[in-house]
Each structure stands twice: as C-alpha cells, then as structure tokens.
Design an enzyme around this catalytic site. Structure first.
Site, PDB file in Angstrom:
ATOM      1  N   TYR A  95       0.795  -1.229   0.000  1.00  0.00           N
ATOM      2  CA  TYR A  95       0.000   0.000   0.000  1.00  0.00           C
ATOM      3  C   TYR A  95       0.828   1.281   0.000  1.00  0.00           C
ATOM      4  CZ  TYR A  95      -4.452  -2.372   0.181  1.00  0.00           C
ATOM      5  OH  TYR A  95      -5.551  -3.118  -0.156  1.00  0.00           O
ATOM      6  N   GLU A 137      -8.621  -6.662   4.877  1.00  0.00           N
ATOM      7  CA  GLU A 137      -7.864  -7.776   4.292  1.00  0.00           C
ATOM      8  C   GLU A 137      -7.152  -8.607   5.351  1.00  0.00           C
ATOM      9  OE1 GLU A 137      -5.492  -5.796   1.333  1.00  0.00           O
ATOM     10  OE2 GLU A 137      -7.302  -5.141   0.256  1.00  0.00           O
TER      11      GLU A 137
END
Length: 408
Positions: A95, A137
C-alpha cells in the site's frame, strides 16, 4: 481522523477525478510497473491491456473522494475488492508503494492544478483509505489461515473433463493430502502458473463450479479464441492445452462475496450467460443438497448446444429437487439442437423472454456472464419491477459500471 480542510479539498477534487480518473490511473500503473516490475507477478496483465483495471481503480478513487467523510458507505465495495486482493496475495506492504505512485500520477496528469494543498490532502486521505483496506484484508487473511491456508498452495489435477466444445473442468486435490476446504457457493480461487516464454507469473481467478464438501475443488475453464487469446486466454488456453492429470498448479484459498447468502426458503432465480454458469451451478447444487424443496428457476443462455456446458448435470440436479425448473436459451441453435429439442427459447435473453420467466418479482436473483449480458439482464429485471437490492451479480475481473450496457 481527517481534518475538515482535508475533507473539503478531497471532495472538491471529485469532479476532476470523474473527468480524468482513467488518465491518472493509466499513468499510475505505467510508472508503478516501470519502478516495480515484480508486481506484474500479482496483477492480471489482460485486465491492464483491456483498460479494465485502470477504469476500476478510477471508479474507486472517485468514490473515495466523494465519500471521504463517510467511508462506511463504501464498505461493501471495499470488501469485494479486498476479497480479490486476498486471493491475489496483495499485502499491506504494497500500500505505501501504491500511494506514492498514485500521488505522483495525480501531480503528473493534473500539472499546476495539483497544488501542494491538494497533494497533501490526498496523501492524508490515502493513508486513511489504505488502512480501511488493510484492516479488512487482515481479517480475511486470518480467516483463510484458520479455515484453509495462507497465500498459495500446491494442488494436483486428478481429473480433466470436457464439458462442451469450449469449457473443460479441472478437479484439483491438495498435494499435502489435506481435504479441500469448505467454501460458499459462488466463490472463486486464483490459479497461478509459470508459463514457458512468459517473464512473469500469471494469475487468473476461476469460480468453483461444484458444491462444497467434496474431496476435490472443481474449476471449469473456457477456451478463448480470436483477440481474446492475447487478452484473457494465456492462462485459460494453457490449462486446456498443457495442464493434464498429474500436473500441479498453485492456488489460493476460496474467496469472494458473490455467494448464496439467502438462507431463507424464498424463491431463487439463477441466470447465467456462457461460462457464467460456473458459480450458478455451484449454487444450484448447494441448494439441491440443503434445500431440495426450495422454489428455484435456473436460466441458462448459450450460443448453441455445442457451446452449452453442464446440460446433463443441470438436468440431473433439477430432477433431484421438488420445486426447481430450468430454461435454456440458445442464441443461434444448430440443426441438431432443433432435432433434439434441447432448448426452450431462441435468440437473446431479452425483456420479452424475462417477462415470461420471471414470475416471482420478490425473489432473490443471481446473474453472471459477459458484461453486456449482465447489463442487459439486470436492466431488464429492474424494468420488470425487480428491486435492485434483490439482484446479485459478479464480474469476471475488475468491477466496472454496467450502465453503458443496459438497454435504453
């Protein structure tokens, strides 16, 4: 917690993102892969070439800008994307890299319009948005670890069966001898292959086409032809041509939220086009196993009897149920189809045919198939009075807007 100033700036950029979002995300992916080519081992190359991934990300960024002050509205979409990320083994360490190159893309594409205040606000907003995905997630990774396995696992092909002229099923068994995991009807797995001549690993997601509780997992794969060979068919056609009984493939644990979640005994419509039958068949067989008295209407559209898959299996499953019926629509039935009388309607699944078939407007609907097929069917169901919240559908690949495919 984002400041009011940051929220105001991000929301004010939404119109720009609506107009130039795909331009930004296209630049983003290009620069990202130039800097980190190893990420091509994760991403679907076909979706990149077709522009679907860029469009899907642009839609997500635009939605995030619009709802930055109420991100809970986006949670259903976040969970759908998170399932795909977990299935592809996207991790939290990816990310910060994505954020860096997304901000660079915004600056590059918007130029002077991307003021320092805008870039700073989007940097702060991205951290918040990314953390939402990471948290969701992480729960999914923990669940997969507890109920199945982490990341990729080796499975052996124990059976390969031709279902039609274009669809072949592969039965997969864990090489470590552990039983196949229990999954929800409608879920998919990611298959990862190293194909000779390809620089990077290739990943494709395939729906599980049987009910759970078997010793094996079954996927049913369509052979691609024409321009689709380069766009979608590298993995699919390699499976058809080069993967045989005894060969091993790597897969991730079942994922996806397009699942048979209605446990009530309400009427159910399962509508498929082409290879979209795979999750529909899993749902039909699951209902047959657990709710054999449920009112089910199974609608299958295909080009003709040669292309149609699972005709006999569907018939056998329908016969095992007390309130189930099926209808087959062939777009261009062959002479043999007419002789065998193996279809109910000819042509496309248009609103006139749906009007005859959809008796229970308050039923639960599941639709899967090519994007244009889904757009038409969903739009026509809505015109017939079916409430949007009763309609569930699944994309093969990144989600995009259906409106352009819905009939006027």
């Amino acid at each position: 917690m984002l400041s009011n100033k940051t929220i105001e700036i991000v929301k004010s950029t939404a119109p720009i993102l609506a107009e130039r979002g795909v331009e930004i995300t296209s630049y983003f992916y290009k620069s990202l892969f130039e800097a980190y080519p190893e990420l091509l081992n994760i991403f679907n190359h076909a979706n990149q070439k077709q522009g679907r991934q860029q469009t899907a990300l642009a839609n997500t960024v635009y939605a995030a800008a619009t709802y930055i002050d109420q991100l809970e509205v986006l949670l259903p979409a976040v969970k759908q994307i998170a399932h795909k990320h977990r299935s592809l083994n996207v991790k939290k360490e990816h990310y910060p890299i994505v954020g860096e190159y997304l901000l660079k893309a915004i600056k590059e594409v918007l130029g002077d319009a991307a003021t320092p205040d805008i870039i700073e606000a989007w940097g702060e907003a991205y951290q918040v948005i990314a953390q939402v995905f990471i948290d969701v997630e992480e729960e999914m990774y923990n669940k997969a670890k507890l109920e199945a396995w982490e990341e990729f696992k080796s499975f052996k092909v124990v059976k390969k069966e031709k279902e039609s002229s274009v669809i072949t099923s592969f039965y997969l068994e864990a090489t470590d001898g552990h039983p196949a995991p229990i999954y929800q009807a409608g879920q998919y797995i990611t298959v990862r292959l190293s194909i000779p001549g390809e620089e990077y690993l290739l990943n494709r997601q395939y729906s599980l086409s049987d009910s759970a509780g078997k010793n094996t997992l079954r996927i049913s794969v369509k052979r691609e032809a024409g321009e689709n060979i380069d766009q979608n068919g590298k993995v699919s056609n390699y499976l058809h041509d080069s993967v045989n009984v005894g060969d091993e493939v790597e897969i991730t644990a079942p994922a996806g939220d397009f699942v048979l979640h209605d446990e009530a005994n309400s009427p159910l419509y399962l509508i498929s086009g082409g290879v979209g039958i795979t999750p529909m068949l899993s749902m039909l067989k699951t209902v047959s196993d657990n709710q054999p008295d449920r009112l089910v209407t199974f609608i299958q559209a295909a080009k003709d009897g040669d292309i149609q898959a699972f005709g006999s299996e569907v018939n056998e499953t329908i016969k095992s149920m007390t309130n189930a019926k099926k209808y087959v629509i062939f777009e261009q039935p062959a002479v043999s189809d007419r002789e065998e009388n193996n279809f109910d309607f000819e042509g496309y699944l248009d609103i006139q045919k749906l009007e005859q078939l959809v008796i229970e407007k308050d039923a639960t609907f599941y639709v899967c198939g090519p994007v244009a097929f889904m757009g038409s069917v969903i739009g026509n169901l809505q015109k017939l009075g079916v409430q949007t919240e009763h309609i569930n559908y699944e994309f093969f690949g990144p989600s995009i807007e259906l409106k352009q495919y819905q009939e006027a």
